[in-house]
Structures are given as C-alpha cells and as structure tokens.
Design an enzyme around this catalytic site. Structure first.
Site, PDB file in Angstrom:
ATOM      1  N   GLN A  25      52.386  43.682  53.011  1.00  0.00           N
ATOM      2  CA  GLN A  25      53.675  43.243  52.462  1.00  0.00           C
ATOM      3  C   GLN A  25      54.230  42.005  53.158  1.00  0.00           C
ATOM      4  O   GLN A  25      55.263  41.485  52.735  1.00  0.00           O
ATOM      5  CB  GLN A  25      54.714  44.367  52.560  1.00  0.00           C
ATOM      6  CG  GLN A  25      54.393  45.599  51.730  1.00  0.00           C
ATOM      7  CD  GLN A  25      54.379  45.335  50.236  1.00  0.00           C
ATOM      8  OE1 GLN A  25      54.790  44.279  49.753  1.00  0.00           O
ATOM      9  NE2 GLN A  25      53.878  46.302  49.488  1.00  0.00           N
ATOM     10  N   HIS A  65      52.818  52.879  55.500  1.00  0.00           N
ATOM     11  CA  HIS A  65      52.227  53.288  54.236  1.00  0.00           C
ATOM     12  C   HIS A  65      51.129  54.292  54.591  1.00  0.00           C
ATOM     13  O   HIS A  65      50.507  54.196  55.645  1.00  0.00           O
ATOM     14  CB  HIS A  65      51.628  52.036  53.590  1.00  0.00           C
ATOM     15  CG  HIS A  65      51.099  52.209  52.204  1.00  0.00           C
ATOM     16  ND1 HIS A  65      49.891  52.782  51.949  1.00  0.00           N
ATOM     17  CD2 HIS A  65      51.622  51.858  51.003  1.00  0.00           C
ATOM     18  CE1 HIS A  65      49.679  52.778  50.637  1.00  0.00           C
ATOM     19  NE2 HIS A  65      50.707  52.231  50.044  1.00  0.00           N
ATOM     20  N   LYS A 102      48.256  41.589  46.202  1.00  0.00           N
ATOM     21  CA  LYS A 102      49.698  41.467  46.463  1.00  0.00           C
ATOM     22  C   LYS A 102      50.071  40.014  46.773  1.00  0.00           C
ATOM     23  O   LYS A 102      51.237  39.685  46.941  1.00  0.00           O
ATOM     24  CB  LYS A 102      50.095  42.374  47.627  1.00  0.00           C
ATOM     25  CG  LYS A 102      49.919  43.861  47.295  1.00  0.00           C
ATOM     26  CD  LYS A 102      50.461  44.742  48.391  1.00  0.00           C
ATOM     27  CE  LYS A 102      49.930  46.140  48.334  1.00  0.00           C
ATOM     28  NZ  LYS A 102      50.684  47.041  47.445  1.00  0.00           N
ATOM     29  N   ASP A 112      49.242  45.988  59.657  1.00  0.00           N
ATOM     30  CA  ASP A 112      49.158  46.047  58.205  1.00  0.00           C
ATOM     31  C   ASP A 112      49.986  44.890  57.652  1.00  0.00           C
ATOM     32  O   ASP A 112      51.214  44.883  57.770  1.00  0.00           O
ATOM     33  CB  ASP A 112      49.709  47.405  57.732  1.00  0.00           C
ATOM     34  CG  ASP A 112      49.745  47.530  56.209  1.00  0.00           C
ATOM     35  OD1 ASP A 112      49.620  46.504  55.514  1.00  0.00           O
ATOM     36  OD2 ASP A 112      49.922  48.667  55.738  1.00  0.00           O
ATOM     37  N   CYS A 167      54.152  55.979  48.654  1.00  0.00           N
ATOM     38  CA  CYS A 167      53.088  56.215  49.644  1.00  0.00           C
ATOM     39  C   CYS A 167      53.611  56.119  51.070  1.00  0.00           C
ATOM     40  O   CYS A 167      52.916  55.644  51.969  1.00  0.00           O
ATOM     41  CB  CYS A 167      51.924  55.245  49.471  1.00  0.00           C
ATOM     42  SG  CYS A 167      51.161  55.333  47.865  1.00  0.00           S
TER      43      CYS A 167
END
Ligand SMILES: Cc1ncc(COP(=O)(O)O)c(C=O)c1O
Lengths: 404, 141
Positions: free
Chosen positions: A196, A116, A219, A193, A359
């Site tokens: 997700q 991202h 999220k 990261d 993104c």
C-alpha cells in the site's frame, strides 16, 4: 484536475462506476495493457530458455523490467530484485526460505497488529514450525506507533521484524526507517510490506535500509500476477530456494542440483514475462506522471472525503482525523448499519467500495470493530466523485429505516 | 440494481426484530455462519412433537440476514417441521430466481426479499437463516 489523465485509464474513462476500491487493486492505464499485449503479439517465447532471437527478445523484455524495478526502488543490483506473483508470494518466500532456515527455537519474531493477513500468517507459520515466540506490536488506537514500545518490544532475541509501511485499513505511514534501525541494532532483519505504500510514495530501499521489501504490481497500476521481492543480496545469497524446478538451476543430477545465481534461484518455472513488461510500463507511467502530482491529487480528494465523512452524523472514520495520515485510504463505519449494507447502498448509487474485514481481522478486533467499509483513492479520482460518494453515505441510515 | 432491496418490510424486521432474543430452554440450537463475511446467527427452536412451537435467533449480521431470519421465524412458528422445510425450499427457489409468481406470493413477507435473486453477492446473507433452519430440522429427523 487535469482530466487528461483519466483518459489514460479505459475503465476510468468509461465512467462506468465511481471506482474507489483502489487499495484492493488499481485500474490500469492503456500503456500497461498495451505492454502486456505487445509481449504476446511481438516477443512471445519462453524467456531464459531458448537461444533463438525470439527467446532472446523475450528475455530482454523480462530483464529490462527488472532493471526498471531496480532503479525505481534504488536497489544495489539486479540480483536483489526477484519477480513473484504478488506481495503474498514475496512474503511467503521470505518466511519459508529465510524464516525456516534462520529462525530457531526460542527466537522472537515481532509482527505488528496492523498487518494484512499476508504479512501475518506466514510468520505465524514460521514461528509455530520453529517454536519461536511471536510477539505482536500494538499500535495506538489512532493507528500510530509509539517508538518507545517498538524499542522495548524488539530485543536481542528478536530475529525478524515484519511490518507494513502503510496499513490497508488505517492508511497511516509507519516510520520503517527508524524501525529498521532499531531492528538492526538488535541484530534482527526487517521485512516490509510495501503493497500500500509504493503506489503512493517513492520508495528507496537503500535509504530506508530495509532487508526485504515486498509489493504487488496490480496495486501500482500494473498487471495482476506480477509482484516483487527486494532483498539484500548478502541475505538472499545465503537463503535456500523457495520453490524448485525449472529455470532456477545451473546443473542437475539424479542426486541434486547446483542452484542458479540470484535472482533466478528464486524464480522457478516459466516466469510471467508479459506481466513484467506490464509492470515496467506501469512504473514508467508513474514516473511520467510523478509522485508529486499524484500525491497532491490524492491528498486533495482524501481530505475532502475525510472532512465530509466526519461531518455526517453517526459516521466514524477509523484512524487519524487528518487526511495526510491516510495515504488515500479512508475506512469508516456507520452506527447501527452493517458494512455490507453500507456498501450495498453505495453500490446502488454507482460507487464501488469494499466492505468487510479487509484481510486484517486482528487489527479490526483490536480496534473494536467487526467489519468496516473502505474507500480508497488514486490520483485519477475527482472531487466530483468524492461528493457523489459522500452524498450516498449521507442517505445510508435513512434508507435502512433509521429516521433521525 | 439493488436500490430498493431495503424496503420497509426488510428495514422494519431489521431494526425491530420480533424474534431476536435469547431462548434459554430451546430443544434445538444451531449456529449458522455466512462464509463470505463471517457473520453468524444462532437459531433456537422449541418443539412440540412435530410442530415448531417457538423460535428465536441471536447473532450479528447485515440487515438482509437479520431481517430474513426474523421473517422466517414469524412464518414457521406453529408449523410442522416438514411444512417449514417446504417453505425453506421455496425460499431458496425464489432466491435462485426460479420461483413462479404464485410461489413467491405464497411466501408472504419473505417475498420482500425476492430481488436478492439479482444480487449474487448477497444471496448468502438472505439464505443464512433458512439454511440453518433446514440443517437444524434435518439433524433432528
Ligand atoms: C498491506 C497489504 N499487504 C498485502 C496485500 C496482499 O497483496 P496481494 O493480494 O497482491 O498479494 C495487500 C492487498 O490486498 C495489502 O493491502
């Protein structure tokens, strides 16, 4: 499914739309909304500042949330859990503080192509400023990573490896544990990261042995405006502050300051205590439902969506053809139809999906697509919703004037 | 709701555009970019004094931006520059939902896009061609 869980989410229970843009942000259960409201109604004061009971209460709410996060991700200590606004801020903190102080001219920074923009632009910035070499780790066309390529790309010159645990386009899980091992063998640190991944799978930072791990509350069924950076204590201790100002100092003179202990050194200014309370409630909610159940439901709906899409002529799924390699994220294209027209048709049928580059422009151009449409599922989505989504996708070409 | 925005006029112009081709000897060439999605068109115009003698466009975009640009070219070719500017103004007015029924009717085929007024997310797509046209003419004055 156990429809009762849908009732936990006011916006889902309202049946106002088929919400399948969960990778952008999840819906919140009532308990999260209540927790935020409870802070403002019953405990509101500036945390960490006052010595009167209300401020102490506010501090407790905030610090209890930190405990919940620490246990949730199995961090070693509270010093390792820093509250931020979101994943983007967490990664920027590492890039500005660790990156600019530890990366030197000629060093290498390895970033995967599937990142991202949040986990790519900060490293472009740090590499440019420090005259370091930015090297991209390319995935295979199906989104998988070839570990031999990882091995050969990470060298003794590599100072830092930045990679997502789950891509927000492909949905595939990267083996960050093995990549961390490879990075450590070369003396590099790894920044993961987790935006997700953590909404869909348990994360144990010690087991993964990652140096930094970033995620967003929103999220994970939590509020917007609260995020987390996990960092190993020995690294965080050596890092300079990211932002300076209130709350992050022990003492200040006109010449300088002595910075506060971790984690407050990295939490300048008045913090988002209500957001932390909401995140605390969100984590407890996830734990009460259980990842096992959530994953089972997510896999069931994702499987139906992937199989259904693959059955529609002129529709292409990005990444793997196997549902269990999608983590609820299904990105697709329709021949001859622009993704914004695909989403427009779906929207007119009451389905909320996302179109665009998500993104992740470098990944999409590497995969040879301009923009795509993305459906992303949570455990509260149902087979019926997937069927309505598929029925709508089936009509897209015809409604755009393509008569087979 | 937007269900009938993809009417026959729009889909026809999108699938079989009349003016989507490269023009080698254009007098005016201008790129227009849709900032919300990155789609772009290149507008190419040939002038004969004050008159837009010919025009074409190339680029990628959604059906709304492509059809809108194609319809626009069909309307402005053969017109004077200031007539084209007036049409552009009227089109913008329609997209903002401020045009009268007569004004909308005077926009001929472009009136097929009138429902975009209720779709704020797609306004930029619909006006991409017209915005680029206005900029191109303004630059040439
Ligand atoms: C993989 C990934 N990383 C980072 C982000 C950025 O998250 P946020 O906007 O909460 O900072 C997102 C979400 O948009 C994402 O999907």
């Amino acid at each position: 499914m156990d429809m009762d869980y849908r009732q936990d989410f006011p916006l889902i229970a309202s049946e106002r739309t088929i919400y399948i843009d969960n990778a952008a942000t999840a819906q919140r259960p009532q308990c999260v909304i209540d927790a935020e409201m409870d802070f403002y109604m019953n405990h509101n004061a500036n945390p960490l500042r006052g010595t009167y009971p209300l401020s102490i209460e506010a501090t407790d709410v905030y610090e209890n949330a930190r405990k919940t996060v620490k246990n949730f991700i199995n961090a070693d200590s509270l010093a390792e859990v820093i509250f931020t606004r979101n994943t983007s801020e967490s990664i920027n903190l590492v890039a500005y503080s660790y990156g600019l102080s530890k990366i030197e001219e000629g060093d290498e920074v390895v970033v995967s192509i599937m990142e991202h923009h949040s986990n790519m632009l900060p490293w472009q910035m740090a590499a440019r400023q420090k005259k370091a070499v930015l090297k991209y780790l390319y995935c295979e066309k199906d989104g998988s990573l070839d570990m031999n390529k990882v091995e050969s790309l990470i060298t003794d010159k590599t100072k830092l490896v930045a990679i997502t645990q789950v891509s927000n386009v492909l949905g595939r899980v990267n083996d960050v544990k093995t990549i961390a091992e490879i990075a450590h063998k070369r003396g590099a640190v790894i920044v993961v990261d987790g935006a997700q991944s953590i909404p869909h799978m348990p994360v144990d930072v010690k087991e993964l042995d990652v140096d930094f791990f970033a995620f967003s509350g929103h999220k994970l069924y939590g509020p917007m405006g609260i995020g987390v950076l996990y960092g190993k204590k020995e690294l965080l201790e050596e890092m300079p502050p990211f932002l300076t100002g209130g709350e992050m100092i022990d003492s200040v003179t006109i010449d300088g300051a002595v910075y506060a202990e971790l984690p407050h050194k990295f939490e300048a200014g008045t913090v988002n205590a209500a957001g932390a309370a909401g995140l605390d409630a969100a984590i407890r909610y996830v734990q009460s439902v259980g990842y096992d159940y959530m994953r089972e439901r997510e896999l069931a709906v994702t499987d139906r969506a992937v199989k259904g899409l693959l059955d529609i002529p002129h529709v292409h799924v990005i990444g793997s053809e196997k549902a269990d390699e999608h983590t609820g994220i299904v990105t697709f294209t329709v021949d001859d139809v622009h993704p914004h027209d695909v989403s427009e048709v779906l929207i007119s049928d009451g389905v909320s999906v996302r179109a665009g580059h998500h993104c992740a422009q470098p990944l999409l151009s590497y995969l040879g697509v301009n923009a795509t449409t993305r459906a992303s599922f949570m455990f509260y989505n149902t087979e019926k919703e997937v069927d309505a989504f598929l029925a709508s996708v089936k009509t897209v070409r015809e409604r755009l004037g393509y008569h087979e | 709701m937007s269900s009938n925005i993809y009417n026959e006029i729009l889909t026809e112009h999108n699938i079989r555009p009349e003016f989507k081709y490269d023009m080698e000897d254009a007098d005016i060439v201008l790129e227009g970019v849709n900032p919300s999605c990155g789609d772009n068109i290149w507008l190419k115009l040939k002038l004969d004094g004050d008159v837009i003698a010919d025009g074409s466009f190339i680029g990628t975009g959604c059906a709304i931006s492509q059809a809108s640009a194609d319809i626009m070219l069909g309307m402005i070719i053969g017109k004077k520059k200031d007539e084209a500017l007036q049409m552009a103004e009227l089109f913008m007015k329609m997209i903002k939902g401020e045009a009268t029924d007569e004004e909308i009717d005077s926009l001929e085929e472009a009136s097929a896009l009138k429902d975009i007024a209720h779709m704020p997310a797609r306004v930029k797509c619909a006006v991409l061609g017209w915005r680029t046209l206005k900029e191109a003419i303004d630059n040439s004055l």
